[in-house]
Motif scaffolding. Structure first.
Motif, PDB file in Angstrom:
ATOM      1  N   GLU A 163       1.959   6.899  11.112  1.00 47.90           N
ATOM      2  CA  GLU A 163       1.019   5.794  10.942  1.00 47.90           C
ATOM      3  C   GLU A 163       1.141   5.270   9.508  1.00 47.90           C
ATOM      4  O   GLU A 163       1.448   6.025   8.577  1.00 47.90           O
ATOM      5  CB  GLU A 163      -0.400   6.269  11.242  1.00 47.90           C
ATOM      6  CG  GLU A 163      -0.587   6.459  12.754  1.00 47.90           C
ATOM      7  CD  GLU A 163      -1.863   7.202  13.079  1.00 47.90           C
ATOM      8  OE1 GLU A 163      -2.851   6.544  13.389  1.00 47.90           O
ATOM      9  OE2 GLU A 163      -1.852   8.432  12.993  1.00 47.90           O
ATOM     10  N   LEU A 164       0.877   3.968   9.342  1.00 47.52           N
ATOM     11  CA  LEU A 164       1.098   3.343   8.043  1.00 47.52           C
ATOM     12  C   LEU A 164      -0.208   2.911   7.402  1.00 47.52           C
ATOM     13  O   LEU A 164      -1.085   2.356   8.078  1.00 47.52           O
ATOM     14  CB  LEU A 164       1.985   2.105   8.186  1.00 47.52           C
ATOM     15  CG  LEU A 164       3.337   2.310   8.868  1.00 47.52           C
ATOM     16  CD1 LEU A 164       4.093   0.991   8.928  1.00 47.52           C
ATOM     17  CD2 LEU A 164       4.166   3.349   8.140  1.00 47.52           C
ATOM     18  N   ALA A 165      -0.311   3.152   6.099  1.00 46.25           N
ATOM     19  CA  ALA A 165      -1.398   2.563   5.314  1.00 46.25           C
ATOM     20  C   ALA A 165      -0.888   1.234   4.781  1.00 46.25           C
ATOM     21  O   ALA A 165       0.284   1.117   4.424  1.00 46.25           O
ATOM     22  CB  ALA A 165      -1.751   3.486   4.149  1.00 46.25           C
ATOM     23  N   ASP A 166      -1.767   0.232   4.722  1.00 52.80           N
ATOM     24  CA  ASP A 166      -1.369  -1.072   4.172  1.00 52.80           C
ATOM     25  C   ASP A 166      -1.327  -0.941   2.641  1.00 52.80           C
ATOM     26  O   ASP A 166      -2.361  -0.824   1.982  1.00 52.80           O
ATOM     27  CB  ASP A 166      -2.394  -2.132   4.616  1.00 52.80           C
ATOM     28  CG  ASP A 166      -1.964  -3.525   4.203  1.00 52.80           C
ATOM     29  OD1 ASP A 166      -1.406  -3.673   3.106  1.00 52.80           O
ATOM     30  OD2 ASP A 166      -2.192  -4.466   4.999  1.00 52.80           O
ATOM     31  N   LEU A 167      -0.126  -0.944   2.094  1.00 54.52           N
ATOM     32  CA  LEU A 167       0.021  -0.663   0.658  1.00 54.52           C
ATOM     33  C   LEU A 167      -0.545  -1.780  -0.222  1.00 54.52           C
ATOM     34  O   LEU A 167      -1.061  -1.504  -1.311  1.00 54.52           O
ATOM     35  CB  LEU A 167       1.493  -0.413   0.313  1.00 54.52           C
ATOM     36  CG  LEU A 167       2.156   0.780   1.019  1.00 54.52           C
ATOM     37  CD1 LEU A 167       3.551   1.017   0.457  1.00 54.52           C
ATOM     38  CD2 LEU A 167       1.329   2.053   0.883  1.00 54.52           C
ATOM     39  N   ASP A 168      -0.469  -3.035   0.248  1.00 57.35           N
ATOM     40  CA  ASP A 168      -1.061  -4.124  -0.553  1.00 57.35           C
ATOM     41  C   ASP A 168      -2.577  -3.941  -0.647  1.00 57.35           C
ATOM     42  O   ASP A 168      -3.186  -4.164  -1.692  1.00 57.35           O
ATOM     43  CB  ASP A 168      -0.752  -5.493   0.080  1.00 57.35           C
ATOM     44  CG  ASP A 168       0.704  -5.880  -0.132  1.00 57.35           C
ATOM     45  OD1 ASP A 168       1.307  -5.389  -1.105  1.00 57.35           O
ATOM     46  OD2 ASP A 168       1.237  -6.644   0.686  1.00 57.35           O
ATOM     47  N   SER A 297       7.548  -3.770   8.961  1.00 55.04           N
ATOM     48  CA  SER A 297       8.615  -4.686   8.556  1.00 55.04           C
ATOM     49  C   SER A 297       8.300  -5.299   7.197  1.00 55.04           C
ATOM     50  O   SER A 297       9.194  -5.635   6.434  1.00 55.04           O
ATOM     51  CB  SER A 297       8.778  -5.800   9.589  1.00 55.04           C
ATOM     52  OG  SER A 297       9.026  -5.232  10.850  1.00 55.04           O
ATOM     53  N   ARG A 298       7.034  -5.420   6.872  1.00 53.03           N
ATOM     54  CA  ARG A 298       6.621  -5.990   5.590  1.00 53.03           C
ATOM     55  C   ARG A 298       6.797  -5.015   4.428  1.00 53.03           C
ATOM     56  O   ARG A 298       7.203  -5.396   3.347  1.00 53.03           O
ATOM     57  CB  ARG A 298       5.143  -6.383   5.703  1.00 53.03           C
ATOM     58  CG  ARG A 298       4.855  -7.709   5.112  1.00 53.03           C
ATOM     59  CD  ARG A 298       3.456  -8.249   5.268  1.00 53.03           C
ATOM     60  NE  ARG A 298       2.577  -7.782   6.288  1.00 53.03           N
ATOM     61  CZ  ARG A 298       1.395  -7.181   6.049  1.00 53.03           C
ATOM     62  NH1 ARG A 298       1.013  -6.919   4.825  1.00 53.03           N
ATOM     63  NH2 ARG A 298       0.609  -6.842   7.052  1.00 53.03           N
ATOM     64  N   GLN A 299       6.505  -3.739   4.647  1.00 47.84           N
ATOM     65  CA  GLN A 299       6.458  -2.850   3.483  1.00 47.84           C
ATOM     66  C   GLN A 299       7.503  -1.730   3.470  1.00 47.84           C
ATOM     67  O   GLN A 299       7.713  -1.107   2.435  1.00 47.84           O
ATOM     68  CB  GLN A 299       5.045  -2.271   3.290  1.00 47.84           C
ATOM     69  CG  GLN A 299       4.608  -1.293   4.343  1.00 47.84           C
ATOM     70  CD  GLN A 299       3.144  -0.888   4.162  1.00 47.84           C
ATOM     71  OE1 GLN A 299       2.325  -1.658   3.649  1.00 47.84           O
ATOM     72  NE2 GLN A 299       2.810   0.325   4.548  1.00 47.84           N
ATOM     73  N   LEU A 300       8.144  -1.470   4.601  1.00 39.44           N
ATOM     74  CA  LEU A 300       9.177  -0.443   4.590  1.00 39.44           C
ATOM     75  C   LEU A 300      10.543  -1.091   4.374  1.00 39.44           C
ATOM     76  O   LEU A 300      10.839  -2.131   4.962  1.00 39.44           O
ATOM     77  CB  LEU A 300       9.198   0.328   5.915  1.00 39.44           C
ATOM     78  CG  LEU A 300       8.027   1.260   6.203  1.00 39.44           C
ATOM     79  CD1 LEU A 300       8.163   1.866   7.593  1.00 39.44           C
ATOM     80  CD2 LEU A 300       7.934   2.365   5.159  1.00 39.44           C
TER      81      LEU A 300
END
Ligand code: PLP
Length: 389
Positions: A163-168, A297-300
């Motif tokens: 699962e991904l955390a939104d880094l922005d 796709s935005r952050q990795l």
């Protein structure tokens, strides 16, 4: 001024951290635990400098320093600081920045060792933790208590469900320090500092060292903040071994080619198993139907070398693990061999059933760390071991 484009990170990794190596292409192994001083004034200067390289290895070691410089270059950080393990990095970071009465916001979907540390020693010392669900927008920021929250901890992609955390979103939080455990991505797959996060942390035991022959952790960020971590770390003592730093630095040299092959295989396996009748959900952020594919796709920069499969129940997992020949049954990830593990029996065994359920870790879940074997061989091994289509 040169108009040449900067080399890609995979190219930089081949020579990063070589400043102290002179004309040698491989770094020197400084096994020494101590260095001679010329005088008492000289001893005093070494003892009171931040990270003096020629004093005492718990304070700083030149081989470890080369590893740290390589990671700082790949993370786009002012500084990196290495530790004896990923847990050494986590424990030191939390205890360096928090005191009795501090509050921590942490992601519910964390490596169980991190959770155990927050719920055990930290709670005992009066550091309170609030867990939030990583997929809920704004959850980290909402849980921050101004003036009390010292640290916000995310793990992205998370162990074991990716699962991904939104880094922005994390990077925009003001007040507490933000830290992302980016172990599953490696510094070539994700750069949290570019999103405004304060600290990027890795268990370098995994993909960075990459050969199952080093136990190491590393944290990267601004020099001032890392000087604070260092000052506490010298007392905490989770100091890395120069032997492990040397192995990890050798691993960094091939990080680009290793992760490229492992990413390609992981994606192919995720796609192939996605339509296997005996496999339920395939968790892999590179799949177009993954719920966080757009964020991925935005952050990795790479979708990753790890995937997770739901086989329905524990018996199906036991059958698969009994029948695979090429894939090995072991914990850890990022190494040359493809490893399968059952999180409920290994990485997350210390949690009780209800906590695992709250994190989405079912009895039928298998985590796969994809290694360097040929993709066709891995696919053949899995097809043979799963029930026929
Ligand atoms: N962070 C994550 C995401 C992990 O998966 C692990 C271990 O599996 C750790 C931290 C701890 O690292 P180490 O085993 O090097 O202490």
């Amino acid at each position: 001024m040169s108009s040449d484009p900067a080399p890609s990170p995979a190219t930089s990794a081949i020579t990063a951290g070589r400043a102290a190596s002179g004309r040698a292409l491989a770094p020197a192994l400084w096994a020494s635990s101590t260095w001679e001083s010329e005088s008492l004034d000289d001893a005093h200067r070494r003892a009171t400098s931040v990270r003096h390289g020629d004093f005492y290895s718990r304070y700083c070691n030149p081989t470890v320093r080369s590893f740290e410089e390589a990671i700082a270059a790949l993370e786009g950080a002012e500084e990196s600081l290495a530790f004896a393990s990923g847990m050494g990095a986590i424990a030191t970071t939390v205890l360096a920045l928090c005191s009795a009465g501090s509050h921590v916001v942490a992601q519910r979907q964390l490596y169980a060792g991190t959770l155990a540390f927050l719920h055990g020693p930290c709670a005992r010392l009066g550091i309170e933790t609030t867990l939030v669900d990583v997929a809920t927008p704004g959850a980290f920021a909402e849980a921050v208590r101004p003036g009390r929250t010292m640290l916000v901890i995310a793990e992205s992609p998370s162990n074991p469900l990716l699962e991904l955390a939104d880094l922005d979103e994390l990077g925009s939080i003001r007040g507490p320090f933000t830290v992302v455990d980016a172990t599953f991505a490696t510094p070539l797959g994700q750069r949290p500092l570019d999103h405004g996060v304060d600290l990027s942390l890795h268990s370098a035991t995994k993909g960075i060292a990459g050969h199952n022959d080093a136990t190491l952790g590393v944290v990267s960020g601004d020099a001032d903040l890392l000087a604070d971590l260092w000052a506490y770390g010298v007392l905490h003592g989770a100091t890395p071994s120069p032997f492990d730093a040397l192995n990890a630095l050798r691993g960094v040299r091939t990080l680009g080619v290793r992760t490229r092959q492992q990413n390609d295989s992981a994606r192919s396996i995720a796609v192939a198993l996605g339509d296997h009748p005996s496999v339920g959900t395939v968790h892999y952020p590179g799949l177009s139907d993954h719920p966080q594919h757009e964020l991925a796709s935005r952050q990795l920069l790479q979708y990753g070398t790890v995937l997770a499969l739901d086989l329905g129940d524990r018996d199906a997992v036991v059958d698969l693990l009994d029948r695979v020949e090429l894939c090995r049954v072991a914990t850890s990830l990022g190494g040359p061999e493809t490893l399968l593990c059952h999180p409920a029996s290994s990485t997350h065994a210390s949690l009780d059933e209800s906590d695992r359920a709250a994190m989405g870790i079912t009895p039928g879940l298998v985590r796969m760390s994809v290694g360097l074997e040929e993709t066709t061989d891995l696919l053949a091994d899995l097809e043979r071991a799963l029930p026929p289509r």
